[in-house]
Design a protein around this motif. Structure first.
Motif, PDB file in Angstrom:
ATOM      1  N   LEU A  80      10.850   0.100  -1.158  1.00 10.38           N
ATOM      2  CA  LEU A  80      10.062   1.142  -0.525  1.00 10.38           C
ATOM      3  C   LEU A  80      11.015   2.097   0.180  1.00 10.38           C
ATOM      4  O   LEU A  80      11.815   1.681   1.028  1.00 10.38           O
ATOM      5  CB  LEU A  80       9.089   0.517   0.481  1.00 10.38           C
ATOM      6  CG  LEU A  80       8.139   1.456   1.213  1.00 10.38           C
ATOM      7  CD1 LEU A  80       7.233   2.184   0.241  1.00 10.38           C
ATOM      8  CD2 LEU A  80       7.322   0.692   2.242  1.00 10.38           C
ATOM      9  N   TYR A  81      10.926   3.383  -0.175  1.00 11.21           N
ATOM     10  CA  TYR A  81      11.779   4.424   0.394  1.00 11.21           C
ATOM     11  C   TYR A  81      13.268   4.154   0.176  1.00 11.21           C
ATOM     12  O   TYR A  81      14.110   4.693   0.892  1.00 11.21           O
ATOM     13  CB  TYR A  81      11.526   4.595   1.903  1.00 11.21           C
ATOM     14  CG  TYR A  81      10.075   4.674   2.273  1.00 11.21           C
ATOM     15  CD1 TYR A  81       9.219   5.595   1.663  1.00 11.21           C
ATOM     16  CD2 TYR A  81       9.533   3.818   3.235  1.00 11.21           C
ATOM     17  CE1 TYR A  81       7.882   5.670   2.007  1.00 11.21           C
ATOM     18  CE2 TYR A  81       8.197   3.890   3.579  1.00 11.21           C
ATOM     19  CZ  TYR A  81       7.379   4.815   2.961  1.00 11.21           C
ATOM     20  OH  TYR A  81       6.054   4.879   3.292  1.00 11.21           O
ATOM     21  N   LYS A  90       0.269   7.850   3.855  1.00 11.08           N
ATOM     22  CA  LYS A  90       0.695   7.947   5.248  1.00 11.08           C
ATOM     23  C   LYS A  90      -0.142   7.036   6.138  1.00 11.08           C
ATOM     24  O   LYS A  90       0.284   6.643   7.211  1.00 11.08           O
ATOM     25  CB  LYS A  90       0.580   9.397   5.728  1.00 11.08           C
ATOM     26  CG  LYS A  90       1.546  10.350   5.035  1.00 11.08           C
ATOM     27  CD  LYS A  90       1.421  11.758   5.601  1.00 11.08           C
ATOM     28  CE  LYS A  90       2.401  12.700   4.926  1.00 11.08           C
ATOM     29  NZ  LYS A  90       2.315  14.076   5.452  1.00 11.08           N
ATOM     30  N   ALA A  91      -1.342   6.734   5.689  1.00 13.23           N
ATOM     31  CA  ALA A  91      -2.236   5.893   6.483  1.00 13.23           C
ATOM     32  C   ALA A  91      -2.153   4.435   6.065  1.00 13.23           C
ATOM     33  O   ALA A  91      -3.075   3.670   6.320  1.00 13.23           O
ATOM     34  CB  ALA A  91      -3.667   6.393   6.355  1.00 13.23           C
ATOM     35  N   LEU A 121       0.823  -1.199   0.000  1.00  8.55           N
ATOM     36  CA  LEU A 121       0.000   0.000   0.000  1.00  8.55           C
ATOM     37  C   LEU A 121       0.864   1.259   0.000  1.00  8.55           C
ATOM     38  O   LEU A 121       0.548   2.245  -0.667  1.00  8.55           O
ATOM     39  CB  LEU A 121      -0.931   0.001   1.213  1.00  8.55           C
ATOM     40  CG  LEU A 121      -2.075  -1.016   1.195  1.00  8.55           C
ATOM     41  CD1 LEU A 121      -2.831  -0.975   2.516  1.00  8.55           C
ATOM     42  CD2 LEU A 121      -3.013  -0.762   0.029  1.00  8.55           C
ATOM     43  N   SER A 122       1.951   1.228   0.727  1.00  3.44           N
ATOM     44  CA  SER A 122       2.860   2.376   0.742  1.00  3.44           C
ATOM     45  C   SER A 122       3.526   2.552  -0.613  1.00  3.44           C
ATOM     46  O   SER A 122       3.740   3.678  -1.071  1.00  3.44           O
ATOM     47  CB  SER A 122       3.925   2.195   1.827  1.00  3.44           C
ATOM     48  OG  SER A 122       3.354   2.139   3.109  1.00  3.44           O
ATOM     49  N   GLN A 123       3.848   1.443  -1.277  1.00  2.00           N
ATOM     50  CA  GLN A 123       4.491   1.518  -2.582  1.00  2.00           C
ATOM     51  C   GLN A 123       3.541   2.090  -3.631  1.00  2.00           C
ATOM     52  O   GLN A 123       3.920   2.944  -4.429  1.00  2.00           O
ATOM     53  CB  GLN A 123       4.956   0.128  -3.023  1.00  2.00           C
ATOM     54  CG  GLN A 123       5.618   0.102  -4.395  1.00  2.00           C
ATOM     55  CD  GLN A 123       5.715  -1.303  -4.972  1.00  2.00           C
ATOM     56  OE1 GLN A 123       4.778  -2.093  -4.852  1.00  2.00           O
ATOM     57  NE2 GLN A 123       6.841  -1.614  -5.573  1.00  2.00           N
ATOM     58  N   LYS A 154      -4.704   1.301   7.037  1.00  2.00           N
ATOM     59  CA  LYS A 154      -5.423   0.630   5.955  1.00  2.00           C
ATOM     60  C   LYS A 154      -5.090  -0.852   5.913  1.00  2.00           C
ATOM     61  O   LYS A 154      -5.968  -1.689   5.711  1.00  2.00           O
ATOM     62  CB  LYS A 154      -5.077   1.290   4.621  1.00  2.00           C
ATOM     63  CG  LYS A 154      -5.697   2.658   4.413  1.00  2.00           C
ATOM     64  CD  LYS A 154      -5.390   3.187   3.022  1.00  2.00           C
ATOM     65  CE  LYS A 154      -6.034   4.543   2.793  1.00  2.00           C
ATOM     66  NZ  LYS A 154      -5.752   5.070   1.436  1.00  2.00           N
ATOM     67  N   ALA A 155      -3.824  -1.171   6.089  1.00  2.00           N
ATOM     68  CA  ALA A 155      -3.420  -2.578   6.083  1.00  2.00           C
ATOM     69  C   ALA A 155      -4.072  -3.329   7.235  1.00  2.00           C
ATOM     70  O   ALA A 155      -4.571  -4.446   7.066  1.00  2.00           O
ATOM     71  CB  ALA A 155      -1.900  -2.689   6.154  1.00  2.00           C
ATOM     72  N   ALA A 156      -4.075  -2.731   8.418  1.00  2.00           N
ATOM     73  CA  ALA A 156      -4.700  -3.373   9.573  1.00  2.00           C
ATOM     74  C   ALA A 156      -6.197  -3.543   9.363  1.00  2.00           C
ATOM     75  O   ALA A 156      -6.771  -4.581   9.703  1.00  2.00           O
ATOM     76  CB  ALA A 156      -4.429  -2.561  10.832  1.00  2.00           C
ATOM     77  N   GLY A 157      -6.860  -2.512   8.808  1.00  2.00           N
ATOM     78  CA  GLY A 157      -8.290  -2.624   8.552  1.00  2.00           C
ATOM     79  C   GLY A 157      -8.607  -3.732   7.580  1.00  2.00           C
ATOM     80  O   GLY A 157      -9.583  -4.469   7.749  1.00  2.00           O
ATOM     81  N   SER A 158      -7.765  -3.883   6.555  1.00  6.38           N
ATOM     82  CA  SER A 158      -7.982  -4.946   5.572  1.00  6.38           C
ATOM     83  C   SER A 158      -7.840  -6.314   6.207  1.00  6.38           C
ATOM     84  O   SER A 158      -8.662  -7.210   5.994  1.00  6.38           O
ATOM     85  CB  SER A 158      -6.994  -4.781   4.411  1.00  6.38           C
ATOM     86  OG  SER A 158      -7.137  -5.831   3.480  1.00  6.38           O
ATOM     87  N   LEU A 159      -6.795  -6.498   7.010  1.00  9.13           N
ATOM     88  CA  LEU A 159      -6.579  -7.804   7.639  1.00  9.13           C
ATOM     89  C   LEU A 159      -7.679  -8.128   8.638  1.00  9.13           C
ATOM     90  O   LEU A 159      -8.184  -9.258   8.672  1.00  9.13           O
ATOM     91  CB  LEU A 159      -5.205  -7.845   8.321  1.00  9.13           C
ATOM     92  CG  LEU A 159      -4.073  -8.444   7.469  1.00  9.13           C
ATOM     93  CD1 LEU A 159      -3.744  -7.549   6.279  1.00  9.13           C
ATOM     94  CD2 LEU A 159      -2.828  -8.689   8.301  1.00  9.13           C
ATOM     95  N   MET A 160      -8.078  -7.154   9.437  1.00 10.91           N
ATOM     96  CA  MET A 160      -9.099  -7.418  10.452  1.00 10.91           C
ATOM     97  C   MET A 160     -10.450  -7.726   9.815  1.00 10.91           C
ATOM     98  O   MET A 160     -11.162  -8.626  10.266  1.00 10.91           O
ATOM     99  CB  MET A 160      -9.211  -6.228  11.397  1.00 10.91           C
ATOM    100  CG  MET A 160      -8.057  -6.096  12.363  1.00 10.91           C
ATOM    101  SD  MET A 160      -8.326  -4.788  13.570  1.00 10.91           S
ATOM    102  CE  MET A 160      -6.947  -5.088  14.683  1.00 10.91           C
ATOM    103  N   SER A 161     -10.808  -6.992   8.777  1.00  7.11           N
ATOM    104  CA  SER A 161     -12.097  -7.240   8.140  1.00  7.11           C
ATOM    105  C   SER A 161     -12.126  -8.585   7.436  1.00  7.11           C
ATOM    106  O   SER A 161     -13.195  -9.128   7.172  1.00  7.11           O
ATOM    107  CB  SER A 161     -12.406  -6.124   7.140  1.00  7.11           C
ATOM    108  OG  SER A 161     -11.477  -6.135   6.064  1.00  7.11           O
TER     109      SER A 161
END
Length: 669
Positions: free
Chosen positions: A458-459, A184-185, A177-179, A189-196
Motif C-alpha cells: 500500500l502506497y 480516503k475514507a 480497503l485502501s488497496q 469504513k474499516a471502523a464501521g465494519s468492525l463496530m457493526s
C-alpha cells in the motif's frame, strides 16, 4: 478461464431494459490467464551468483571506521491521500452486481441496485474530514452472520491480547480497503465494519486505566482508540462519564486528547496545560465565552474528586505531512483550574494536569528522541553514530548504557544478500516491461501478474497481507526506481539504534514510530548450503533458517469484513521453492541484532526480486502492529526440526528464552 454463467432470463432482442443487472460472477473470482512456458518462463527459487562488492556497498564494521555522510530517503507516505493518476483496479476489487430477476418464477419480483462498493456520483463527498466520524455507510457483510469471536463480556472488558487483536484486525481491513478502492475514507469504513460486527473491546466507560492498554501505546487515528476503549470520542477532546450521586448527575472526566491545537498547551512531558472545549469561532458564529458544561464540567468535577484522567498526546506523524500519531501518556491528576482571556478576547477555561509519578516514560521518549535528532542533547551511552558507515541511507547508532562493553563482535556490514558459486541460476526468469510505474490490474505486467493482479504493498510502504510469496520488480526492470512494487530494495525507512539489553545481548530498536505493516529491513547475510555447514556454523547464533517450525498466527484481513467471498481468502502459509539458510555471523545488517520473542512485534515474509534473468529470494521484515519509539524490535526465531520435543510440544528449542512475554514458551532455536 472458467465460463461465465448466463442470465436468469433471456431479454427480448428488440427491447433493452437498462434497469436489468446481469447475474454474473465478479471479475475478482476469475483466474487470470498466465502465459505458458514459451511465453514467460516460470521462476526458479535458486539464488543467483553473488553481486560484486561494487554493487553491494560493503563496509567494515570493526574496528570502527570514520562516520560517513548520509542522506535521508524521500517521504514515501506523502502520497497517502492522493490516488495514483493512472489507477487500474485489480481483479479482486470489482464488486458483485446485485442480482435481478425478471422472470415469472421469481417470488419477490425484480430488484434494482448498484454494485456493492460503488459510489453514487451525486452523493459522493468532495471533502474528507481529517478525523472521519463513524456515521458513514458501513461495509456490508458478504453473507450470513459474521462470528467476531469476541464474547459480550470481552466486549465490555478487554485484555492485552484482545486489544492487540482488535487493532490488528482493524488495520488489516483498513489496508485492504485502501488497496482496493484507494478510498480516503478507508479508516472510517474499516471502523464501521468492525463496530457493526462486534469487533471491539472495553466498551464500558471507566475512570482510570483501561485493561490491555499500556502506557506508551500509539495510535494513528482516534477511531483506533475508540475501538479499544481508550477514548470514546472520535472528535471531542474530552471524554467523560456521568454517575448519579443522590439526585444530581456527577460527570467525571475519563480521558483527554491534547492535539496541540489550543494555545497554551505545554510541551513539558510531566505536566500539561489544557484548554476547555467550546466557544470557538466558526463560519456560522463568532467566538464566545466557554461554558461550565459537558467536558469542562467533568474536568472541574474530576479536580474536586481527585480522580486520574487518561492523557493522550497528539503529535505530527514524521512519515506523513498531514497525519497524526496519538501517544497514550498515562494517568494525570488535575491540580488546578482557572479562567483567562483567549486570543479571541473570550473567557477560556484552563486546567493544569500533572503526570502521576511511577509510570514508564511515553511522551518523554518522544521529546528526548526529537532532541537527539536535532543535536540539542547527546544520546546517553552513544558509542558510534553510524555502524553502517554510510551504507544505509539512514544512520544506525550503537548505544550501551548498561555496562562497559564497547560493541559486538567483528562483522562486515552489507545491505543485502551475499551468494556463493553454489547458488548460480540455471533457468532464466523474466521481469516486467513497464516503462512507468507498475499498476494494479495490469496483467501485461509480469510482476503484477505473479502477484495475482494486485500490488502487494500500500502506497509503496505497507505490506497489505502476508502471502505465500511476494514478487517485486527487480533492479533491472525498466519501471521507475520509485515504483510501488520496489519496497525492500529502497533501504531503511526508520532511524535505528543497536543497543545493549540487560539480559539478551545486543538488540535493535527505532527512534521513529513504526506503523503496522511497515517495511523494516531485510535479513542480509551469506546464503549457506545447509548440507555443507561445519559443526561450528551449525551453532551460529546469527542464522536465519526458513525450515524451522514457527508459531502460527493470523495477520491478514478477514474477507467478510471487506465484503469479499471467504473462499478468496489469501493463504498465509509461505511457499518457498527450497529452504533458505542465511548466516549473518560474518556479513550482515541491522537484522542480525533483532532478538527472539515468543510475542514478537515483527514478522518475516519471503520476497522474490525478478529481473536480469534471475529470481532471488529475500527475507523481509514487517511490523505486526504499531511499534512505539524506543521499543525493542523482535521476531520469532522458530525451532529447528531436529530439536527434541518435550511435554508434547514440538516448539521446544535448544536455547533458553528470556523474552519475558506472558506467552513465553521457555526456549527457541
Amino acid at each position: 478461464m472458467e465460463g461465465v454463467p448466463g442470465m436468469n432470463t433471456v431479454p427480448n432482442p428488440n427491447h433493452y431494459d437498462k434497469s436489468i443487472v446481469l447475474d454474473i460472477k465478479p471479475l475478482r473470482s476469475l483466474r487470470p490467464v498466465f502465459p505458458n512456458g514459451s511465453e514467460g518462463p516460470p521462476f526458479v527459487g535458486c539464488p543467483p551468483f553473488g553481486p560484486s562488492s561494487s554493487t553491494t556497498g560493503y563496509s567494515h564494521f570493526f574496528p570502527f571506521g570514520a562516520q560517513q555522510p548520509t542522506q535521508d530517503t524521500p517521504d514515501l507516505n506523502q502520497t497517502q491521500d492522493t490516488p495514483p493518476p493512472s489507477f487500474v483496479p485489480p481483479l479482486r476489487s470489482y464488486r458483485t452486481p446485485t442480482p435481478v430477476s425478471n422472470g415469472p418464477s421469481s417470488s419477490t419480483g425484480a430488484k434494482r441496485g448498484r454494485p456493492k462498493g460503488s459510489v453514487n456520483a451525486k452523493k459522493k463527498d468532495k471533502t474528507v474530514p481529517k478525523e472521519p466520524t463513524l456515521d458513514v455507510q458501513v461495509v456490508k457483510r458478504f453473507s450470513g452472520v459474521f462470528d467476531c469471536g469476541i464474547s459480550a463480556a470481552e466486549r465490555e472488558d478487554g485484555t492485552g491480547d484482545l486489544v492487540s487483536s482488535v487493532l490488528m484486525r482493524f488495520d488489516a481491513v483498513r489496508r485492504r480497503l485502501s488497496q482496493v478502492e484507494y478510498a480516503k475514507a478507508a479508516t472510517a469504513k474499516a471502523a464501521g465494519s468492525l463496530m457493526s460486527n462486534g469487533v471491539r473491546t472495553n466498551m464500558k466507560k471507566r475512570v482510570g486505566t483501561v485493561p490491555g492498554i499500556e502506557v506508551g501505546d500509539i495510535f494513528f487515528s482516534r477511531i483506533e482508540m475508540c475501538l479499544v476503549g481508550l477514548h470514546m470520542q472520535t472528535m471531542a477532546g474530552i471524554d467523560y462519564i456521568t454517575s448519579k450521586a443522590g439526585s444530581d448527575e456527577e460527570p467525571l472526566a475519563t480521558s483527554i486528547v491534547s492535539a496541540g491545537r489550543y494555545d497554551g498547551e505545554a510541551q513539558d512531558p510531566e505536566s500539561l496545560i489544557y484548554s476547555g472545549q467550546g466557544g470557538n469561532a466558526d463560519k456560522n458564529k463568532q467566538a464566545s465565552d466557554q461554558k461550565l458544561e459537558r467536558g469542562n464540567l467533568a474536568l472541574e468535577r474530576s479536580l474536586r474528586k481527585g480522580n486520574g484522567v487518561r492523557v493522550i498526546r497528539g503529535e505530527e506523524d514524521p512519515a506523513s505531512k498531514t497525519g497524526k500519531i496519538y501517544i497514550y501518556d498515562g494517568l494525570y491528576s488535575i491540580s488546578e483550574s482557572w479562567v483567562e482571556k483567549g486570543k479571541s478576547g473570550c473567557n477560556t477555561f484552563k486546567y493544569k494536569l500533572v503526570r502521576v509519578p511511577g509510570q514508564p516514560p511515553a511522551f518523554g521518549y518522544w521529546k528526548a528522541v526529537h532532541k537527539w535528532k536535532e543535536g540539542l542533547t547527546p544520546r546517553t551511552g552513544l558509542i558510534l553514530q553510524d555502524i553502517t558507515s554510510g551504507v544505509e541511507s539512514k544512520p544506525v547508532s550503537l548505544v550501551n548504557d548498561v555496562d562497559n562493553e564497547k560493541g559486538p563482535s567483528y562483522f562486515t556490514y552489507i545491505s543485502t544478500l551475499k551468494y556463493s558459486e553454489t547458488f548460480r541460476i540455471i533457468q532464466n526468469t523474466a521481469g516486467c516491461s513497464c516503462r512507468g510505474s507498475c499498476a494494479p490490474g495490469d496483467l501485461n505486467c509480469y510482476c503484477i501478474r505473479k502477484n495475482g493482479g494486485d500490488l502487494p504493498y500500500l502506497y509503496g510502504v505497507f505490506l497489505v497481507s502476508r502471502r505465500p510469496m511476494i514478487y517485486e520488480c527487480g533492479p533491472t526492470c525498466p519501471c521507475h526506481a520509485s515504483c510501488k512494487n520496489k519496497v525492500i530494495q529502497t533501504g531503511l525507512k526508520f532511524r535505528m539504534e543497536v543497543f545493549k539489553t540487560a539480559n539478551r545481548g545486543w538488540g535493535l530498536r527505532s527512534w521513529d514510530p513504526i506503523r503496522a505493516g511497515s517495511f523494516i529491513c531485510e535479513y542480509a547475510g551469506e546464503v549457506k548450503d545447509k548440507g555443507e555447514l561445519r559443526m561450528d556454523q551449525e551453532e551460529d547464533e546469527y542464522v536465519f533458517d526458513t525450515s524451522r517450525v514457527y508459531s502460527s498466527f493470523k495477520w491478514n484481513y478477514e474477507p467478510a469484513l471487506v465484503d469479499e467471498d471467504p473462499a478468496d481468502e489469501i493463504p498465509e502459509e509461505f511457499n518457498l521453492p527450497s529452504p533458505l539458510l542465511i548466516s549473518a555471523k560474518n556479513f550482515g545488517n541491522v537484522a542480525r541484532f533483532m532478538n527472539h520473542s515468543c510475542s514478537p512485534n515483527v514478522l518475516w515474509q519471503p520476497v522474490i526480486c525478478e529481473g536480469n534473468g534471475e529470481s532471488v529470494v529475500h527475507i523481509a521484515f514487517f511490523a505486526i502492529r504499531h511499534i512505539p519509539p524506543m521499543t525493542e524490535l523482535t521476531y520469532d526465531y522458530g525451532v529447528a526440526l531436529t530439536s527434541e520435543a518435550r511435554d508434547g510440544s514440538v516448539l521446544h528449542g535448544k536455547r533458553h528464552c528470556n523474552c519475558g512475554s506472558v506467552k513465553c514458551r521457555g526456549s527457541f532455536g
